[in-house]
Design an enzyme around this catalytic site. Structure first.
Site, PDB file in Angstrom:
ATOM      1  N   HIS A 410       0.806  -1.235   0.000  1.00 18.41           N
ATOM      2  CA  HIS A 410       0.000   0.000   0.000  1.00 18.41           C
ATOM      3  C   HIS A 410       0.830   1.274   0.000  1.00 18.41           C
ATOM      4  O   HIS A 410       0.288   2.366  -0.124  1.00 18.41           O
ATOM      5  CB  HIS A 410      -0.962   0.017   1.182  1.00 18.41           C
ATOM      6  CG  HIS A 410      -0.418   0.654   2.436  1.00 18.41           C
ATOM      7  ND1 HIS A 410       0.750   0.259   3.043  1.00 18.41           N
ATOM      8  CD2 HIS A 410      -0.896   1.674   3.208  1.00 18.41           C
ATOM      9  CE1 HIS A 410       0.954   0.991   4.121  1.00 18.41           C
ATOM     10  NE2 HIS A 410      -0.014   1.852   4.248  1.00 18.41           N
ATOM     11  N   LYS A 486       0.018  19.144   2.920  1.00 18.97           N
ATOM     12  CA  LYS A 486       0.002  18.258   4.093  1.00 18.97           C
ATOM     13  C   LYS A 486      -0.698  18.949   5.259  1.00 18.97           C
ATOM     14  O   LYS A 486      -0.706  20.162   5.362  1.00 18.97           O
ATOM     15  CB  LYS A 486       1.436  17.946   4.554  1.00 18.97           C
ATOM     16  CG  LYS A 486       2.290  17.210   3.573  1.00 18.97           C
ATOM     17  CD  LYS A 486       2.020  15.747   3.522  1.00 18.97           C
ATOM     18  CE  LYS A 486       2.389  15.016   4.787  1.00 18.97           C
ATOM     19  NZ  LYS A 486       2.079  13.573   4.663  1.00 18.97           N
TER      20      LYS A 486
END
Lengths: 487, 135
Positions: A410, A486
């Site tokens: 992932h 972010k």
């Protein structure tokens, strides 16, 4: 409890497969199998992740093996990068820890018709506009408000609920795993507390490793597959990584509280309280599944709304509608989830609960759950790396069905703890270092950037090479970040 | 006093104290040190109170921290100035809630408290607690 190296057995049983034999601990029902190269297995030994792979092998009804992908790293209960399938017909359990707090945390990739040379002159302005519009970080509420009745529908219907509001299209739904809706969702099983935490957060990024990145297709490894996905060298795309926000965290928290004492009630012995579980066919198990599916649907709506805001910003900056800019969803994958899937085990088809905790579904070509336009190449797999180097697009391969319950890795996987990353960033400006690499970054806090700095992660190229060569998924395109948002 | 310890994906919080009240107070202070720079109450601050019940100290600590985290996330506040009072069957806590927009530097979101490696022990003359939080 500090970070200790794993000292148990790890036997090489294939070019990319390492075994923890069932005999390692009494109570293990199956072997542990870790997919890694020699280089990665040395890093993997450095913490307790292999021990956690062994612990997951205790779960009742587990089939084949407790599996781990090459991006494995030490989590809580389950390792991150862990995969386990349980069969309800054999007393199989469902474990909230095998899904994680961020239920249906996942990734989506949006393509554009823009090239790098068209975006770079306005990159700074684009990233600033994205940072202003897309809520990121602690405490930033979203622009979308849903009353209690609407939230119930959103959790029951998933992405389709947003079509009526002009915030999703049929094409978006077709290119989302499970069509953006798990059918077992029961919003009535989601607590008032979970709804309170999530109500203002649908359409927000969060913090930690969540991000929104403007990326460029850096390298194409499989030209026909890339063409099918609408990807070409130098093309600009957007990758979004987020999950179910406070709603999902609270659903998991509620479930673990509900499960206190439940393993004892069903005579289940566990080596770690965070592995708490209940038989799938028990009232406790069914309660968790209904709430988990509802939180999963919330997460798909969250990523859909993050994409909708991104499309709006691109439209403003480039003066064209998002459809004129070709901003179609390539695909959306979940990587923290449990799915009820059909797999061939011991020579027969069985429907099992596949827990993917930091692992991605990777169905091979021809699988009926893959959108028709991608069915010939396999399910797209989106692997975020780090914000300085690369991310990857792959497609599922037949080996995933044969070896890992249709699953691949992932992400890059952390190589450094958050505290170690902070120490390593002392006296440095991570944003400036990123700029020197050609990446414009905006974040709520410098600590967030420091904890997520490229060196804190394994090299995603190494991780992807393992799943590619092990036949779990095939490399299609490498993506390079040029803009990062972010929390 | 509290300190952070290494955990690959998340963050470990270790608390040492001479008494249990201080242990719980410091644990809550440590938790919010992960979310924001230290805050002080201001004109928009308000008092908040919780009560958690249970016999096992480790689970009591888990519930104590989870409850504060829930309030913080729900109300978008940072909590400080924790007070601890033992009551029959559990403990009562009071704190000051400071709106996030007045809290100064926000650092990171804590998703949840985990049970992994959770412990509260009385070792010699000191209490020690460890908890790993999901970030």
């Amino acid at each position: 409890m500090g970070k200790q190296a794993y000292s148990g057995p790890l036997e090489r049983v294939g070019e990319f497969v390492w075994r923890i034999p069932r005999s390692y601990k009494s109570g293990m029902r199956v072997d542990g199998l870790i997919y890694a190269s020699e280089k990665l297995i040395e890093q993997i030994r450095h913490d307790q992740a292999p021990e956690q792979v062994a612990n997951v092998a205790f779960l009742p009804g587990i089939q084949h093996a407790s599996l781990a992908m090459p991006d494995i790293h030490w989590g809580y209960g389950f390792t991150i990068g862990g995969v386990c399938a349980t069969d309800p017909e054999e007393g199989g359990v469902i474990s909230p820890g095998g899904v994680g707090y961020d239920i249906n945390c996942g990734v989506r990739l949006v393509r554009t018709r823009l090239s790098r040379s068209e975006v770079e002159p306005v990159l700074e302005r684009l990233v600033d506009a994205l940072y202003r519009r897309v809520p990121a970080g602690v405490g930033r509420g979203g622009a979308f408000r849903f009353d209690a009745k609407e939230l119930c529908r959103l959790m029951a219907e998933g992405t389709r609920f947003l079509v009526g509001r002009g915030l999703a299209s049929e094409a978006d739904i077709a290119h989302t795993e499970a069509h953006g809706c798990l059918s077992g969702a029961d919003p009535d099983l989601v607590s008032a507390r979970a709804v309170e935490r999530g109500a203002a957060q649908c359409g927000t990024l969060g913090s930690g490793n969540h991000f929104l990145e403007v990326q460029v297709v850096d390298e194409v490894c499989d030209e026909p597959a890339a063409r099918t996905l609408g990807l070409a060298p130098d093309q600009v795309c957007v990758m979004i990584h987020s999950g179910s926000r406070g709603l999902g965290y609270q659903v998991c928290d509620d479930a673990l509280r509900d499960l206190r004492g439940v393993p004892v009630k069903y005579g289940i012995q566990l080596p770690d309280a965070q592995l708490a579980c209940a038989p799938v066919e028990s009232p406790e198990g069914r309660r968790y599944l209904g709430a988990m599916c509802a939180a999963g649907n919330f997460a798909w709506c969250n990523r859909q709304l993050l994409m909708a805001q991104t499309r709006d910003v691109f439209a403003e900056v480039f003066g064209r509608s998002w459809s004129e800019l070709g901003m179609s969803l390539v695909y959306d994958v979940a990587h923290n989830i449990a799915k009820h899937e059909l797999h061939r085990i011991g020579g027969r088809e069985r429907r099992v609960w596949v827990h993917r905790k930091g692992a991605t579904r990777a169905f091979p070509p021809g699988h009926p759950e893959i959108p028709a336009d991608y069915r010939a190449i396999g399910q797209p797999v989106l692997i975020p790396g780090d914000m300085g180097r690369a991310s990857w697009v792959l497609v599922g391969q037949p080996g995933s069905m044969e070896q890992t319950f249709g699953t691949t890795c992932h992400g890059a996987g952390r190589a450094m703890s958050r505290t170690a990353a902070l120490r390593a960033s002392h006296g440095r400006r991570i944003d400036q270092e990123l700029r020197e690499r050609g990446v414009v970054a905006r974040a709520q806090s410098w600590r967030g950037l420091a904890e997520e700095q490229p060196a804190a992660y394994k090299n995603v190229d190494d991780v992807v090479e393992v799943v590619h060569r092990a036949g779990l998924s095939r490399k299609v395109a490498r993506m390079r970040p040029i803009g990062v948002i972010k929390g | 006093m509290y300190e952070l310890f290494d955990h690959t994906a998340d963050i470990g919080l270790r608390v040492r104290s001479a008494d249990r009240e201080d242990l719980f107070r410091e644990a809550a202070t440590g938790l919010f040190s992960l979310i924001a720079e230290p805050v002080r109450g201001g004109p928009s601050s308000c008092p908040v109170e919780i009560e958690v019940r249970g016999e096992r100290l480790d689970l009591l600590l888990f519930d104590w921290l989870s409850e504060w985290l829930y309030l913080s996330d729900r109300d978008r506040t940072i909590l400080c100035d924790f007070e601890v009072e033992w009551v029959e069957g559990g403990l009562r806590g009071r704190a000051t809630a400071v709106p996030m927009e007045e809290a100064g530097a926000l650092l990171r979101e804590v998703k949840a408290i985990t049970y992994h490696g959770l412990r509260v022990e009385h070792a010699g003359t000191e209490w020690i607690a460890e908890v790993i939080v999901d970030v």
